[in-house]
Design an enzyme around this catalytic site. Structure first.
Site, PDB file in Angstrom:
ATOM      1  NE  ARG A  71      -3.170  -0.413   3.155  1.00 27.40           N
ATOM      2  CZ  ARG A  71      -3.536  -0.349   4.437  1.00 27.40           C
ATOM      3  NH1 ARG A  71      -3.184  -1.303   5.280  1.00 27.40           N
ATOM      4  NH2 ARG A  71      -4.239   0.692   4.872  1.00 27.40           N
ATOM      5  CE  LYS A  92      -2.698  -3.694  13.334  1.00 32.49           C
ATOM      6  NZ  LYS A  92      -3.793  -3.064  12.608  1.00 32.49           N
ATOM      7  NE  ARG A 128      -7.673  -5.838  18.956  1.00 38.31           N
ATOM      8  CZ  ARG A 128      -6.845  -4.898  19.434  1.00 38.31           C
ATOM      9  NH1 ARG A 128      -6.521  -4.869  20.712  1.00 38.31           N
ATOM     10  NH2 ARG A 128      -6.351  -3.984  18.622  1.00 38.31           N
ATOM     11  NE  ARG A 129      -6.357  -0.827  18.564  1.00 38.14           N
ATOM     12  CZ  ARG A 129      -5.681  -0.438  17.493  1.00 38.14           C
ATOM     13  NH1 ARG A 129      -6.289   0.278  16.545  1.00 38.14           N
ATOM     14  NH2 ARG A 129      -4.401  -0.773  17.344  1.00 38.14           N
ATOM     15  NE  ARG A 145      -6.433   4.754  11.571  1.00 37.91           N
ATOM     16  CZ  ARG A 145      -6.726   3.483  11.816  1.00 37.91           C
ATOM     17  NH1 ARG A 145      -6.727   3.036  13.056  1.00 37.91           N
ATOM     18  NH2 ARG A 145      -7.020   2.657  10.833  1.00 37.91           N
ATOM     19  CB  CYS A 155     -12.274  -6.925  11.067  1.00 37.20           C
ATOM     20  SG  CYS A 155     -13.412  -6.501   9.739  1.00 37.20           S
TER      21      CYS A 155
END
Length: 302
Positions: free
Chosen positions: A10, A82, A129-130, A160, A249
């Site tokens: 990427r 991941k 998850r977070r 971000r 996910c």
């Protein structure tokens, strides 16, 4: 195979740094090899206003590179481990796994920013998850807060951080590995709170890089020389547990393992049917022992 190994990645700064690390190591184990880096924007890079689980999950970062490998456009692709889906495209394999960078998650806030008493903590993260673990640890992380409020946060690390600077969130959660590889921990604009991976469980494969290749090719053979044994053990166990759980996910599941004196120690967390489950167990590293450990972890997290 051509005289040049073509590695797909990427276009983000982090992806390019990770690919350069792989290219440098490949040159070390294969002296004289020539490497060309081929960049591409994936569907996951182009759609930033929706959570991954709404339009294809982890595979949106991977499938276009897998097609390019199958078509012979590139020889290898470098992924954050991941991000790999449970099933790779036909004929492809994980040719090499890197050593593990810092696996922890990190709370990032603007320096000097304070959470007001009895207020909701606005957290930027699209990861279930977070979101789950931030809520569970709210009173530990922010003793005076009323609770947590998580909102979608997509894009590369710099995007971000910019959204944090714009005041959209009180904090965001990022992977320590990416922050370290980008050299961002040296900046004093932000404050970083590193979360213990045995308590705030990382995503399976977090901190690891995976190099994908077409099985049986010369590129596959050459790349195997840079495979890291401990990274491979951890990734195989973590992916096996996730596969047994049939976890994508869209589910709040964390799994993390550490090799220690011929053993593998594993921690996990899941939330299914409204019940949060945790595991912490140890097993051997033989194929038979790892399968047994994975099955025990699966049963504990179901």
């Amino acid at each position: 195979m051509n005289d040049i190994i073509r590695i797909g990645t990427r276009k983000s700064a982090l992806a390019l740094i990770q690919t350069q690390l792989v290219a440098d190591e490949l040159r070390q184990v294969c002296p004289g090899i020539q490497v060309e880096i081929v960049t591409k924007d994936t569907l996951g890079d182009r759609i930033l206003d929706k959570p991954l689980q709404e339009f294809g999950g982890k595979g949106v970062f991977v499938s276009e590179f897998e097609q390019a490998i199958q078509e012979g456009v590139i020889d290898l692709a470098v992924h954050s481990a991941k991000d790999l889906p449970m099933e790779l495209a036909e004929g492809l394999t994980i040719a090499a796994v890197s050593g593990r960078e810092d696996p922890r998650d990190v709370l990032v806030t603007m320096r000097g920013h304070e959470i007001q008493p009895e207020s909701m903590v606005r957290i930027g993260t699209s990861s279930p998850r977070r979101q789950l673990q931030a809520g569970l640890m709210c009173k530990t992380l922010w003793p005076g807060a009323a609770g947590t409020e998580c909102s979608t946060l997509r894009g590369n690390v710099h995007t971000r951080l910019r959204k944090l600077e714009e005041g959209n969130f009180d904090c965001i959660i990022l992977a320590a590995a990416g922050l370290k590889r980008l050299g961002l921990l040296e900046q004093d604009t932000y404050e970083y709170t590193f979360l213990n991976p045995e308590e705030f469980i990382p995503a399976g494969g977090q901190g690891l890089m995976a190099v994908e290749a077409k099985a049986g090719t010369m590129a596959h053979s050459l790349t195997q020389a840079m495979d890291h044994a401990h990274g491979r053990l951890c990734l195989e166990l973590e992916r096996r547990v996730l596969k047994l759980l049939d976890a994508g996910c869209h589910e709040p599941i964390g799994i993390y393992s550490v090799p220690d004196n011929g053993q593998l120690e594993v921690w996990g967390i899941s939330s299914r049917r409204g019940e949060v489950k945790r595991i912490h167990m140890t097993g051997g590293t033989s194929r038979e022992d790892m399968e047994k450990l994975a099955l025990e972890a699966w049963k504990g997290l179901m």
